[in-house]
Write a protein that holds these residues in place. Structure first.
Motif, PDB file in Angstrom:
ATOM      1  N   GLY A  35      -2.196   5.394   5.233  1.00  0.00           N
ATOM      2  CA  GLY A  35      -1.603   5.591   3.928  1.00  0.00           C
ATOM      3  C   GLY A  35      -0.411   6.528   3.948  1.00  0.00           C
ATOM      4  N   HIS A  36      -0.436   7.562   4.816  1.00  0.00           N
ATOM      5  CA  HIS A  36       0.669   8.514   4.843  1.00  0.00           C
ATOM      6  C   HIS A  36       1.949   7.850   5.363  1.00  0.00           C
ATOM      7  N   GLU A  37       1.819   6.790   6.173  1.00  0.00           N
ATOM      8  CA  GLU A  37       3.006   6.067   6.619  1.00  0.00           C
ATOM      9  C   GLU A  37       3.603   5.238   5.471  1.00  0.00           C
ATOM     10  N   PHE A  38       2.725   4.698   4.625  1.00  0.00           N
ATOM     11  CA  PHE A  38       3.219   3.999   3.438  1.00  0.00           C
ATOM     12  C   PHE A  38       3.938   4.961   2.501  1.00  0.00           C
ATOM     13  N   SER A  39       3.466   6.213   2.421  1.00  0.00           N
ATOM     14  CA  SER A  39       4.050   7.168   1.477  1.00  0.00           C
ATOM     15  C   SER A  39       5.536   7.392   1.740  1.00  0.00           C
ATOM     16  N   ARG A  40       5.961   7.259   3.017  1.00  0.00           N
ATOM     17  CA  ARG A  40       7.382   7.451   3.333  1.00  0.00           C
ATOM     18  C   ARG A  40       8.242   6.354   2.723  1.00  0.00           C
ATOM     19  N   SER A  41       7.662   5.175   2.513  1.00  0.00           N
ATOM     20  CA  SER A  41       8.409   4.041   1.961  1.00  0.00           C
ATOM     21  C   SER A  41       7.931   3.683   0.563  1.00  0.00           C
ATOM     22  N   ARG A  42       7.205   4.579  -0.078  1.00  0.00           N
ATOM     23  CA  ARG A  42       6.579   4.246  -1.345  1.00  0.00           C
ATOM     24  C   ARG A  42       7.596   3.826  -2.399  1.00  0.00           C
ATOM     25  N   GLY A  43       8.728   4.535  -2.480  1.00  0.00           N
ATOM     26  CA  GLY A  43       9.737   4.200  -3.480  1.00  0.00           C
ATOM     27  C   GLY A  43      10.288   2.802  -3.293  1.00  0.00           C
ATOM     28  N   ARG A  44      10.563   2.441  -2.041  1.00  0.00           N
ATOM     29  CA  ARG A  44      11.077   1.098  -1.756  1.00  0.00           C
ATOM     30  C   ARG A  44      10.055   0.041  -2.146  1.00  0.00           C
ATOM     31  N   TRP A  45       8.780   0.277  -1.817  1.00  0.00           N
ATOM     32  CA  TRP A  45       7.752  -0.731  -2.087  1.00  0.00           C
ATOM     33  C   TRP A  45       7.391  -0.800  -3.566  1.00  0.00           C
ATOM     34  N   GLU A  46       7.531   0.291  -4.286  1.00  0.00           N
ATOM     35  CA  GLU A  46       7.320   0.206  -5.730  1.00  0.00           C
ATOM     36  C   GLU A  46       8.401  -0.644  -6.383  1.00  0.00           C
ATOM     37  N   GLU A  47       9.639  -0.561  -5.857  1.00  0.00           N
ATOM     38  CA  GLU A  47      10.698  -1.428  -6.380  1.00  0.00           C
ATOM     39  C   GLU A  47      10.436  -2.882  -5.995  1.00  0.00           C
ATOM     40  N   LEU A  48       9.950  -3.110  -4.769  1.00  0.00           N
ATOM     41  CA  LEU A  48       9.574  -4.463  -4.365  1.00  0.00           C
ATOM     42  C   LEU A  48       8.445  -4.999  -5.255  1.00  0.00           C
ATOM     43  N   GLY A  49       7.465  -4.141  -5.544  1.00  0.00           N
ATOM     44  CA  GLY A  49       6.369  -4.550  -6.408  1.00  0.00           C
ATOM     45  C   GLY A  49       6.828  -4.894  -7.813  1.00  0.00           C
ATOM     46  N   ARG A  50       7.841  -4.193  -8.283  1.00  0.00           N
ATOM     47  CA  ARG A  50       8.355  -4.422  -9.641  1.00  0.00           C
ATOM     48  C   ARG A  50       9.112  -5.739  -9.728  1.00  0.00           C
ATOM     49  N   THR A  51       9.823  -6.121  -8.674  1.00  0.00           N
ATOM     50  CA  THR A  51      10.724  -7.267  -8.747  1.00  0.00           C
ATOM     51  C   THR A  51      10.169  -8.524  -8.069  1.00  0.00           C
ATOM     52  N   SER A  52       9.045  -8.421  -7.379  1.00  0.00           N
ATOM     53  CA  SER A  52       8.517  -9.566  -6.634  1.00  0.00           C
ATOM     54  C   SER A  52       7.551 -10.394  -7.477  1.00  0.00           C
ATOM     55  N   LEU A  53       7.256 -11.589  -6.979  1.00  0.00           N
ATOM     56  CA  LEU A  53       6.190 -12.400  -7.560  1.00  0.00           C
ATOM     57  C   LEU A  53       4.881 -11.639  -7.485  1.00  0.00           C
ATOM     58  N   TRP A  54       4.609 -11.055  -6.327  1.00  0.00           N
ATOM     59  CA  TRP A  54       3.448 -10.187  -6.116  1.00  0.00           C
ATOM     60  C   TRP A  54       3.677  -9.458  -4.809  1.00  0.00           C
ATOM     61  N   SER A  55       3.155  -8.254  -4.716  1.00  0.00           N
ATOM     62  CA  SER A  55       3.344  -7.455  -3.520  1.00  0.00           C
ATOM     63  C   SER A  55       2.083  -6.671  -3.233  1.00  0.00           C
ATOM     64  N   ALA A  56       1.766  -6.510  -1.950  1.00  0.00           N
ATOM     65  CA  ALA A  56       0.581  -5.752  -1.545  1.00  0.00           C
ATOM     66  C   ALA A  56       0.850  -5.034  -0.244  1.00  0.00           C
ATOM     67  N   VAL A  57       0.267  -3.850  -0.123  1.00  0.00           N
ATOM     68  CA  VAL A  57       0.312  -3.099   1.130  1.00  0.00           C
ATOM     69  C   VAL A  57      -1.130  -2.807   1.538  1.00  0.00           C
ATOM     70  N   LEU A  58      -1.409  -2.967   2.827  1.00  0.00           N
ATOM     71  CA  LEU A  58      -2.750  -2.750   3.357  1.00  0.00           C
ATOM     72  C   LEU A  58      -2.685  -1.631   4.389  1.00  0.00           C
ATOM     73  N   ALA A  59      -3.602  -0.665   4.268  1.00  0.00           N
ATOM     74  CA  ALA A  59      -3.595   0.481   5.172  1.00  0.00           C
ATOM     75  C   ALA A  59      -4.935   1.206   5.061  1.00  0.00           C
ATOM     76  N   ASP A  60      -5.087   2.238   5.872  1.00  0.00           N
ATOM     77  CA  ASP A  60      -6.211   3.146   5.731  1.00  0.00           C
ATOM     78  C   ASP A  60      -5.862   4.137   4.633  1.00  0.00           C
ATOM     79  N   PHE A  61      -6.363   3.890   3.440  1.00  0.00           N
ATOM     80  CA  PHE A  61      -6.074   4.745   2.292  1.00  0.00           C
ATOM     81  C   PHE A  61      -7.215   5.729   2.020  1.00  0.00           C
ATOM     82  N   SER A  62      -7.945   6.108   3.072  1.00  0.00           N
ATOM     83  CA  SER A  62      -9.082   7.021   2.888  1.00  0.00           C
ATOM     84  C   SER A  62      -8.633   8.454   2.626  1.00  0.00           C
ATOM     85  N   GLU A  63      -7.384   8.789   2.962  1.00  0.00           N
ATOM     86  CA  GLU A  63      -6.863  10.129   2.730  1.00  0.00           C
ATOM     87  C   GLU A  63      -5.498  10.029   2.055  1.00  0.00           C
ATOM     88  N   GLY A  64      -5.133  11.059   1.300  1.00  0.00           N
ATOM     89  CA  GLY A  64      -3.818  11.075   0.662  1.00  0.00           C
ATOM     90  C   GLY A  64      -3.760  10.118  -0.505  1.00  0.00           C
TER      91      GLY A  64
END
Length: 286
Positions: free
Chosen positions: A131-160
């Motif tokens: 999850g902490h690796e996703f956090s570095r790109s969170r802003g980019r992926w939130e924009e992708l999520g806003r403008t895409s048909l659908w968007s998903a990220v998969l990771a170990d989100f047990s921390e952070g």
């Protein structure tokens, strides 16, 4: 326990006759169902859905044997989480290359930039290991999520950052045993554009990390990767909109156009060049 039923019930629920289904089974091994202790075939809701997929493909002009083969392959992909292993096995012409982390970041950002620039509401999926690796790109992926048909990220989100499978993008927690926890993947898919990048870190005792990577702008590998990741996202509690299934079920779509592939290549080269110039400037300042 999953309820099972006879081939007669399967026929009623699919609009076919039992004789047609038996003919398909004899010729193509589909629908396979399972064998009861009595020796009779038993079927489930998954078999109903698979038959409907085949019928949908036939209506779009796909020959029956190819429609069945495609649906069977998709079913197998849903049960296999490792995107990299699946692509290497099913598309041996995709030769893995060992790339640096900086090059993979440049390529990933180039695919994400193309998804944002096209504005054609693609399906955009990614795996981030942690999850902490996703956090570095969170802003980019939130924009992708806003403008895409659908968007998903998969990771170990047990921390952070916590998992949130109904968010945009959907944040889906990977179980401890999932092979995707060691994979880095970006997939973007629309009616006119397809691309996939997937990699895993090669174990090394020292030195900078190196990743065995597969990159393709062909439709078939990108579609296979999208199906596998979407299945994993569903298993983690995400609910893609119906349009995602329509996109994944579109059988006759051309590969990415050469002009689009050229533009993505230039995006990658530009980002790699930015990284190189940044390293050179830092070296001069020492």
């Amino acid at each position: 326990m999953t309820d099972t039923f006879s081939i007669g019930t399967l026929a009623e629920r699919t609009g076919l006759t039992a004789n047609v289904l038996r003919t398909w089974e004899n010729r193509y091994g589909f629908p396979a169902g399972s064998r009861a202790p009595s020796g009779h075939r038993r079927f489930t809701d998954a078999d109903v859905a698979a038959v409907h997929e085949v019928l949908g493909a036939k209506e779009s002009g796909v020959p029956l044997h190819l429609a069945i083969e495609s649906v069977v392959q998709r079913s197998r992909r849903r049960a296999e989480e490792s995107v990299h292993a699946m692509l290497v096995r099913e598309f041996p012409e995709l030769r893995p290359q060992r790339l640096s982390r900086a090059t993979l970041i440049a390529a990933s950002h180039a695919l994400e930039d193309e998804s944002l620039a096209r504005a054609d509401r693609p399906l955009v999926l990614g795996t981030f290991q942690h999850g902490h690796e996703f956090s570095r790109s969170r802003g980019r992926w939130e924009e992708l999520g806003r403008t895409s048909l659908w968007s998903a990220v998969l990771a170990d989100f047990s921390e952070g950052i916590p998992a949130a499978p109904q968010a945009r993008p959907a944040r889906c927690h990977l179980p401890k045993e999932s092979p995707l926890r060691r994979e880095w993947t970006v997939v973007t898919l629309s009616a006119s554009f397809s691309a996939v990048l997937t990699a895993w870190e090669v174990p090394a005792r020292s030195g900078p990390p190196v990743y065995e990577s597969v990159v393709s702008l062909r439709r078939a590998p990108a579609l296979a990767a999208a199906e596998a990741i979407t299945a994993s996202a569903r298993a983690a509690g995400a609910t893609p909109p119906p349009e995602v299934d329509e996109l994944l079920g579109t059988y006759v779509v051309a590969d990415t156009a050469a002009t689009d592939a050229d533009r993505v290549l230039l995006r990658v080269l530009g980002r790699v060049d930015d990284v190189r110039r940044g390293s050179d400037n830092a070296a001069r300042e020492r």
